[in-house]
Write a protein that holds these residues in place. Structure first.
Motif, PDB file in Angstrom:
ATOM      1  N   GLY A  94     -14.883   0.294  -3.285  1.00 27.30           N
ATOM      2  CA  GLY A  94     -14.072   0.800  -2.179  1.00 27.30           C
ATOM      3  C   GLY A  94     -12.817  -0.030  -1.990  1.00 27.30           C
ATOM      4  N   LEU A  95     -12.977  -1.353  -2.032  1.00 26.53           N
ATOM      5  CA  LEU A  95     -11.805  -2.239  -1.902  1.00 26.53           C
ATOM      6  C   LEU A  95     -10.860  -2.070  -3.087  1.00 26.53           C
ATOM      7  CD1 LEU A  95     -13.420  -5.523  -0.533  1.00 26.53           C
ATOM      8  CD2 LEU A  95     -11.855  -4.001   0.664  1.00 26.53           C
ATOM      9  N   GLN A  96     -11.434  -1.949  -4.279  1.00 23.12           N
ATOM     10  CA  GLN A  96     -10.606  -1.772  -5.469  1.00 23.12           C
ATOM     11  C   GLN A  96      -9.806  -0.465  -5.381  1.00 23.12           C
ATOM     12  OE1 GLN A  96     -12.846  -1.646  -9.087  1.00 23.12           O
ATOM     13  NE2 GLN A  96     -11.056  -1.960 -10.371  1.00 23.12           N
ATOM     14  N   THR A  97     -10.420   0.599  -4.960  1.00 22.49           N
ATOM     15  CA  THR A  97      -9.748   1.882  -4.813  1.00 22.49           C
ATOM     16  C   THR A  97      -8.668   1.809  -3.739  1.00 22.49           C
ATOM     17  OG1 THR A  97     -11.755   3.015  -5.487  1.00 22.49           O
ATOM     18  CG2 THR A  97     -10.095   4.340  -4.373  1.00 22.49           C
ATOM     19  N   ASP A  98      -8.983   1.147  -2.630  1.00 25.87           N
ATOM     20  CA  ASP A  98      -8.022   1.019  -1.533  1.00 25.87           C
ATOM     21  C   ASP A  98      -6.781   0.247  -1.984  1.00 25.87           C
ATOM     22  OD1 ASP A  98      -7.244   1.289   1.262  1.00 25.87           O
ATOM     23  OD2 ASP A  98      -7.597  -0.887   1.401  1.00 25.87           O
ATOM     24  N   ILE A  99      -6.987  -0.834  -2.716  1.00 22.09           N
ATOM     25  CA  ILE A  99      -5.856  -1.630  -3.198  1.00 22.09           C
ATOM     26  C   ILE A  99      -5.012  -0.805  -4.171  1.00 22.09           C
ATOM     27  CG2 ILE A  99      -5.237  -3.628  -4.613  1.00 22.09           C
ATOM     28  CD1 ILE A  99      -7.651  -5.069  -3.328  1.00 22.09           C
ATOM     29  N   GLY A 100      -5.665  -0.054  -5.051  1.00 18.90           N
ATOM     30  CA  GLY A 100      -4.930   0.776  -6.001  1.00 18.90           C
ATOM     31  C   GLY A 100      -4.122   1.859  -5.313  1.00 18.90           C
ATOM     32  N   LEU A 101      -4.701   2.491  -4.305  1.00 16.82           N
ATOM     33  CA  LEU A 101      -3.976   3.534  -3.568  1.00 16.82           C
ATOM     34  C   LEU A 101      -2.795   2.958  -2.797  1.00 16.82           C
ATOM     35  CD1 LEU A 101      -6.944   5.721  -2.270  1.00 16.82           C
ATOM     36  CD2 LEU A 101      -5.303   6.285  -4.070  1.00 16.82           C
ATOM     37  N   LYS A 102      -2.974   1.762  -2.227  1.00 23.37           N
ATOM     38  CA  LYS A 102      -1.865   1.124  -1.501  1.00 23.37           C
ATOM     39  C   LYS A 102      -0.721   0.772  -2.449  1.00 23.37           C
ATOM     40  CE  LYS A 102      -4.357  -0.725   2.446  1.00 23.37           C
ATOM     41  NZ  LYS A 102      -4.800  -1.941   3.151  1.00 23.37           N
ATOM     42  N   LYS A 103      -1.047   0.290  -3.644  1.00 27.48           N
ATOM     43  CA  LYS A 103       0.001  -0.029  -4.625  1.00 27.48           C
ATOM     44  C   LYS A 103       0.746   1.230  -5.052  1.00 27.48           C
ATOM     45  CE  LYS A 103      -1.810  -4.224  -6.765  1.00 27.48           C
ATOM     46  NZ  LYS A 103      -2.324  -4.820  -8.013  1.00 27.48           N
ATOM     47  N   ALA A 104      -0.003   2.304  -5.274  1.00 28.06           N
ATOM     48  CA  ALA A 104       0.632   3.557  -5.693  1.00 28.06           C
ATOM     49  C   ALA A 104       1.544   4.091  -4.591  1.00 28.06           C
ATOM     50  CB  ALA A 104      -0.429   4.593  -6.041  1.00 28.06           C
ATOM     51  N   ALA A 105       1.089   3.994  -3.335  1.00 30.53           N
ATOM     52  CA  ALA A 105       1.911   4.466  -2.220  1.00 30.53           C
ATOM     53  C   ALA A 105       3.161   3.605  -2.077  1.00 30.53           C
ATOM     54  CB  ALA A 105       1.106   4.450  -0.932  1.00 30.53           C
ATOM     55  N   GLN A 117       9.031   3.028  -2.784  1.00 31.22           N
ATOM     56  CA  GLN A 117      10.180   2.343  -3.374  1.00 31.22           C
ATOM     57  C   GLN A 117      10.986   3.297  -4.245  1.00 31.22           C
ATOM     58  OE1 GLN A 117       8.452  -0.945  -5.467  1.00 31.22           O
ATOM     59  NE2 GLN A 117       8.332  -2.253  -3.654  1.00 31.22           N
ATOM     60  N   GLN A 118      10.310   4.162  -4.996  1.00 25.26           N
ATOM     61  CA  GLN A 118      11.010   5.120  -5.852  1.00 25.26           C
ATOM     62  C   GLN A 118      11.795   6.123  -5.012  1.00 25.26           C
ATOM     63  OE1 GLN A 118      11.239   4.952  -9.178  1.00 25.26           O
ATOM     64  NE2 GLN A 118      12.623   6.695  -9.156  1.00 25.26           N
ATOM     65  N   GLU A 119      11.200   6.568  -3.902  1.00 24.79           N
ATOM     66  CA  GLU A 119      11.906   7.499  -3.022  1.00 24.79           C
ATOM     67  C   GLU A 119      13.134   6.845  -2.408  1.00 24.79           C
ATOM     68  OE1 GLU A 119       8.968   8.834  -0.237  1.00 24.79           O
ATOM     69  OE2 GLU A 119       8.103  10.271  -1.644  1.00 24.79           O
ATOM     70  N   ALA A 120      13.014   5.562  -2.017  1.00 24.51           N
ATOM     71  CA  ALA A 120      14.158   4.848  -1.457  1.00 24.51           C
ATOM     72  C   ALA A 120      15.259   4.703  -2.511  1.00 24.51           C
ATOM     73  CB  ALA A 120      13.725   3.474  -0.950  1.00 24.51           C
ATOM     74  N   TYR A 121      14.871   4.399  -3.754  1.00 28.33           N
ATOM     75  CA  TYR A 121      15.841   4.269  -4.835  1.00 28.33           C
ATOM     76  C   TYR A 121      16.518   5.611  -5.110  1.00 28.33           C
ATOM     77  CZ  TYR A 121      17.739   3.463  -9.482  1.00 28.33           C
ATOM     78  OH  TYR A 121      18.585   3.382 -10.560  1.00 28.33           O
ATOM     79  N   ASP A 122      15.730   6.682  -5.163  1.00 35.42           N
ATOM     80  CA  ASP A 122      16.300   8.010  -5.401  1.00 35.42           C
ATOM     81  C   ASP A 122      17.269   8.400  -4.290  1.00 35.42           C
ATOM     82  OD1 ASP A 122      14.856   8.242  -7.737  1.00 35.42           O
ATOM     83  OD2 ASP A 122      13.245   9.436  -6.832  1.00 35.42           O
ATOM     84  N   ASN A 123      16.930   8.043  -3.053  1.00 33.53           N
ATOM     85  CA  ASN A 123      17.810   8.345  -1.923  1.00 33.53           C
ATOM     86  C   ASN A 123      19.129   7.582  -2.055  1.00 33.53           C
ATOM     87  OD1 ASN A 123      18.640   9.443   0.526  1.00 33.53           O
ATOM     88  ND2 ASN A 123      17.727   7.785   1.707  1.00 33.53           N
TER      89      ASN A 123
END
Length: 98
Positions: free
Chosen positions: A19-30, A35-41
């Motif tokens: 559960g912790l591993q999945t949570d950390i992975g989802l937070k990194k992806a988000a 960051q990509q959306e901010a760069y695209d903007n």
């Protein structure tokens, strides 16, 4: 009964770990997506600014410049970083021929 408790707590520990591993992975992806959306903007704003600048300050095209007459020496700015020295030399040679 102790075997059941060992299995129960082992399953609980594994569940918490995954559960912790999945949570950390989802937070990194988000975070990467944000960051990509901010760069695209920012890139969109830069493109809009370039288009607006081009509209306000139209550049003179090289084709639109009148052709120099034979024997006429065009003023040469050697400090210009966009100077084409090859064409400058060819113009000088052509002016010497005529």
């Amino acid at each position: 009964m102790s075997t059941v408790n060992v299995l129960r707590y082992s399953a609980l520990g594994l569940g918490l770990f995954f559960g912790l591993q999945t949570d950390i992975g989802l937070k990194k992806a988000a975070s990467k997506k944000q960051q990509q959306e901010a760069y695209d903007n920012k890139m969109k704003l830069v493109e809009e600014a370039k288009a607006e600048y081009a509209k306000l300050n139209p550049a003179e095209s090289k084709e639109a410049a009148p052709a120099s007459k034979a024997g006429e020496i065009k003023s040469i700015n050697l400090e210009d970083p966009n100077a084409d020295f090859g064409s400058v030399i060819l113009q000088a040679v052509d002016s010497l021929k005529n």
